[in-house]
Design a protein around this motif. Sequence first.
Motif, PDB file in Angstrom:
ATOM      1  N   MET A   1       0.851  -1.167   0.000  1.00  0.00           N
ATOM      2  CA  MET A   1       0.000   0.000   0.000  1.00  0.00           C
ATOM      3  C   MET A   1       0.902   1.238   0.000  1.00  0.00           C
ATOM      4  O   MET A   1       1.808   1.373   0.830  1.00  0.00           O
ATOM      5  CB  MET A   1      -0.866  -0.046   1.256  1.00  0.00           C
ATOM      6  CG  MET A   1      -1.712   1.137   1.482  1.00  0.00           C
ATOM      7  SD  MET A   1      -2.955   0.598   2.653  1.00  0.00           S
ATOM      8  CE  MET A   1      -3.214   1.996   3.574  1.00  0.00           C
ATOM      9  N   ALA A   2       0.654   2.143  -0.878  1.00  0.00           N
ATOM     10  CA  ALA A   2       1.450   3.362  -1.012  1.00  0.00           C
ATOM     11  C   ALA A   2       1.073   4.357   0.073  1.00  0.00           C
ATOM     12  O   ALA A   2      -0.098   4.486   0.425  1.00  0.00           O
ATOM     13  CB  ALA A   2       1.225   3.975  -2.393  1.00  0.00           C
ATOM     14  N   ARG A   3       2.085   5.039   0.599  1.00  0.00           N
ATOM     15  CA  ARG A   3       1.820   6.035   1.641  1.00  0.00           C
ATOM     16  C   ARG A   3       1.747   7.413   1.029  1.00  0.00           C
ATOM     17  O   ARG A   3       2.392   7.704   0.016  1.00  0.00           O
ATOM     18  CB  ARG A   3       2.909   5.969   2.704  1.00  0.00           C
ATOM     19  CG  ARG A   3       2.868   4.658   3.439  1.00  0.00           C
ATOM     20  CD  ARG A   3       3.817   4.492   4.574  1.00  0.00           C
ATOM     21  NE  ARG A   3       4.757   5.575   4.792  1.00  0.00           N
ATOM     22  CZ  ARG A   3       5.705   5.547   5.690  1.00  0.00           C
ATOM     23  NH1 ARG A   3       5.862   4.484   6.427  1.00  0.00           N
ATOM     24  NH2 ARG A   3       6.525   6.541   5.851  1.00  0.00           N
ATOM     25  N   ASP A   4       1.011   8.240   1.698  1.00  0.00           N
ATOM     26  CA  ASP A   4       0.814   9.620   1.249  1.00  0.00           C
ATOM     27  C   ASP A   4       2.129  10.402   1.422  1.00  0.00           C
ATOM     28  O   ASP A   4       2.754  10.336   2.489  1.00  0.00           O
ATOM     29  CB  ASP A   4      -0.309  10.241   2.081  1.00  0.00           C
ATOM     30  CG  ASP A   4      -0.573  11.683   1.746  1.00  0.00           C
ATOM     31  OD1 ASP A   4      -0.416  12.043   0.570  1.00  0.00           O
ATOM     32  OD2 ASP A   4      -0.939  12.440   2.665  1.00  0.00           O
ATOM     33  N   PRO A   5       2.577  11.151   0.420  1.00  0.00           N
ATOM     34  CA  PRO A   5       3.821  11.920   0.535  1.00  0.00           C
ATOM     35  C   PRO A   5       3.797  12.926   1.693  1.00  0.00           C
ATOM     36  O   PRO A   5       4.832  13.161   2.330  1.00  0.00           O
ATOM     37  CB  PRO A   5       3.927  12.643  -0.803  1.00  0.00           C
ATOM     38  CG  PRO A   5       3.123  11.835  -1.750  1.00  0.00           C
ATOM     39  CD  PRO A   5       2.026  11.218  -0.934  1.00  0.00           C
ATOM     40  N   ASP A   6       2.649  13.497   1.988  1.00  0.00           N
ATOM     41  CA  ASP A   6       2.561  14.436   3.117  1.00  0.00           C
ATOM     42  C   ASP A   6       2.805  13.722   4.441  1.00  0.00           C
ATOM     43  O   ASP A   6       3.463  14.255   5.340  1.00  0.00           O
ATOM     44  CB  ASP A   6       1.195  15.132   3.131  1.00  0.00           C
ATOM     45  CG  ASP A   6       1.016  16.091   1.969  1.00  0.00           C
ATOM     46  OD1 ASP A   6       2.054  16.602   1.479  1.00  0.00           O
ATOM     47  OD2 ASP A   6      -0.136  16.327   1.560  1.00  0.00           O
ATOM     48  N   THR A   7       2.288  12.510   4.561  1.00  0.00           N
ATOM     49  CA  THR A   7       2.506  11.721   5.782  1.00  0.00           C
ATOM     50  C   THR A   7       3.985  11.381   5.929  1.00  0.00           C
ATOM     51  O   THR A   7       4.559  11.480   7.012  1.00  0.00           O
ATOM     52  CB  THR A   7       1.670  10.426   5.736  1.00  0.00           C
ATOM     53  OG1 THR A   7       0.296  10.758   5.564  1.00  0.00           O
ATOM     54  CG2 THR A   7       1.853   9.620   7.000  1.00  0.00           C
TER      55      THR A   7
ATOM     56  N   GLN B   1       6.481  13.054   4.687  1.00  0.00           N
ATOM     57  CA  GLN B   1       7.175  14.302   5.007  1.00  0.00           C
ATOM     58  C   GLN B   1       7.040  14.635   6.489  1.00  0.00           C
ATOM     59  O   GLN B   1       8.011  15.038   7.138  1.00  0.00           O
ATOM     60  CB  GLN B   1       6.639  15.453   4.147  1.00  0.00           C
ATOM     61  CG  GLN B   1       7.402  16.743   4.313  1.00  0.00           C
ATOM     62  CD  GLN B   1       8.832  16.657   3.830  1.00  0.00           C
ATOM     63  OE1 GLN B   1       9.154  15.916   2.900  1.00  0.00           O
ATOM     64  NE2 GLN B   1       9.719  17.388   4.473  1.00  0.00           N
ATOM     65  N   ARG B   2       5.851  14.480   7.051  1.00  0.00           N
ATOM     66  CA  ARG B   2       5.637  14.745   8.487  1.00  0.00           C
ATOM     67  C   ARG B   2       6.471  13.801   9.343  1.00  0.00           C
ATOM     68  O   ARG B   2       7.059  14.204  10.345  1.00  0.00           O
ATOM     69  CB  ARG B   2       4.146  14.618   8.831  1.00  0.00           C
ATOM     70  CG  ARG B   2       3.329  15.837   8.480  1.00  0.00           C
ATOM     71  CD  ARG B   2       1.940  15.799   9.130  1.00  0.00           C
ATOM     72  NE  ARG B   2       1.175  14.620   8.745  1.00  0.00           N
ATOM     73  CZ  ARG B   2       0.369  14.533   7.674  1.00  0.00           C
ATOM     74  NH1 ARG B   2       0.233  15.570   6.882  1.00  0.00           N
ATOM     75  NH2 ARG B   2      -0.295  13.430   7.416  1.00  0.00           N
ATOM     76  N   GLU B   3       6.518  12.527   8.950  1.00  0.00           N
ATOM     77  CA  GLU B   3       7.312  11.557   9.706  1.00  0.00           C
ATOM     78  C   GLU B   3       8.807  11.912   9.656  1.00  0.00           C
ATOM     79  O   GLU B   3       9.519  11.786  10.650  1.00  0.00           O
ATOM     80  CB  GLU B   3       7.085  10.155   9.161  1.00  0.00           C
ATOM     81  CG  GLU B   3       5.704   9.615   9.467  1.00  0.00           C
ATOM     82  CD  GLU B   3       5.441   8.271   8.802  1.00  0.00           C
ATOM     83  OE1 GLU B   3       6.295   7.782   8.036  1.00  0.00           O
ATOM     84  OE2 GLU B   3       4.352   7.728   9.064  1.00  0.00           O
ATOM     85  N   ILE B   4       9.256  12.373   8.504  1.00  0.00           N
ATOM     86  CA  ILE B   4      10.655  12.792   8.369  1.00  0.00           C
ATOM     87  C   ILE B   4      10.937  13.990   9.270  1.00  0.00           C
ATOM     88  O   ILE B   4      11.956  14.032   9.975  1.00  0.00           O
ATOM     89  CB  ILE B   4      10.987  13.114   6.897  1.00  0.00           C
ATOM     90  CG1 ILE B   4      10.997  11.831   6.067  1.00  0.00           C
ATOM     91  CG2 ILE B   4      12.331  13.836   6.792  1.00  0.00           C
ATOM     92  CD1 ILE B   4      11.098  12.056   4.567  1.00  0.00           C
ATOM     93  N   GLU B   5      10.037  14.958   9.297  1.00  0.00           N
ATOM     94  CA  GLU B   5      10.219  16.141  10.146  1.00  0.00           C
ATOM     95  C   GLU B   5      10.224  15.750  11.625  1.00  0.00           C
ATOM     96  O   GLU B   5      11.040  16.262  12.407  1.00  0.00           O
ATOM     97  CB  GLU B   5       9.124  17.179   9.868  1.00  0.00           C
ATOM     98  CG  GLU B   5       9.261  17.870   8.525  1.00  0.00           C
ATOM     99  CD  GLU B   5      10.593  18.587   8.370  1.00  0.00           C
ATOM    100  OE1 GLU B   5      11.064  19.211   9.345  1.00  0.00           O
ATOM    101  OE2 GLU B   5      11.169  18.505   7.261  1.00  0.00           O
ATOM    102  N   LEU B   6       9.337  14.845  12.017  1.00  0.00           N
ATOM    103  CA  LEU B   6       9.309  14.385  13.415  1.00  0.00           C
ATOM    104  C   LEU B   6      10.615  13.672  13.768  1.00  0.00           C
ATOM    105  O   LEU B   6      11.165  13.861  14.863  1.00  0.00           O
ATOM    106  CB  LEU B   6       8.111  13.463  13.653  1.00  0.00           C
ATOM    107  CG  LEU B   6       6.748  14.136  13.665  1.00  0.00           C
ATOM    108  CD1 LEU B   6       5.639  13.091  13.739  1.00  0.00           C
ATOM    109  CD2 LEU B   6       6.640  15.106  14.833  1.00  0.00           C
ATOM    110  N   ALA B   7      11.102  12.856  12.848  1.00  0.00           N
ATOM    111  CA  ALA B   7      12.358  12.145  13.091  1.00  0.00           C
ATOM    112  C   ALA B   7      13.521  13.133  13.206  1.00  0.00           C
ATOM    113  O   ALA B   7      14.396  12.985  14.080  1.00  0.00           O
ATOM    114  CB  ALA B   7      12.621  11.139  11.977  1.00  0.00           C
ATOM    115  N   ARG B   8      13.527  14.170  12.380  1.00  0.00           N
ATOM    116  CA  ARG B   8      14.588  15.189  12.459  1.00  0.00           C
ATOM    117  C   ARG B   8      14.542  15.931  13.786  1.00  0.00           C
ATOM    118  O   ARG B   8      15.577  16.197  14.395  1.00  0.00           O
ATOM    119  CB  ARG B   8      14.439  16.193  11.318  1.00  0.00           C
ATOM    120  CG  ARG B   8      14.925  15.699  10.001  1.00  0.00           C
ATOM    121  CD  ARG B   8      14.810  16.770   8.944  1.00  0.00           C
ATOM    122  NE  ARG B   8      15.226  16.243   7.665  1.00  0.00           N
ATOM    123  CZ  ARG B   8      14.853  16.734   6.503  1.00  0.00           C
ATOM    124  NH1 ARG B   8      14.051  17.790   6.451  1.00  0.00           N
ATOM    125  NH2 ARG B   8      15.281  16.204   5.391  1.00  0.00           N
TER     126      ARG B   8
END
Length: 73
Positions: free
Chosen positions: A1-7, A9-16
């Motif tokens: 299942m493909a994930r939403d690019p916005d989701t 991006q948010r996960e990347i920002e949270l990880a950063r």
Amino acid sequence: MARDPDTIQREIELAREALASTLDQLGTKANPKKLVDDARSSARNTLAEPKVKIPLIGAGVLLVLLVLKKLFS
């Protein structure tokens, strides 16, 4: 299942943000001045305890007496 690019991006920002916070904490803990201050404080607290202070005073007095005896013998 493909994930939403916005989701993603948010996960990347949270990880950063989490990584930046962790690095800040490590930088604070590993600060050489803080480490020296903590070690100095710990040593002072240990030496202030009566069970450590009294034997050290006794050893110092004994050392002085031995030196005086050596000088005047």
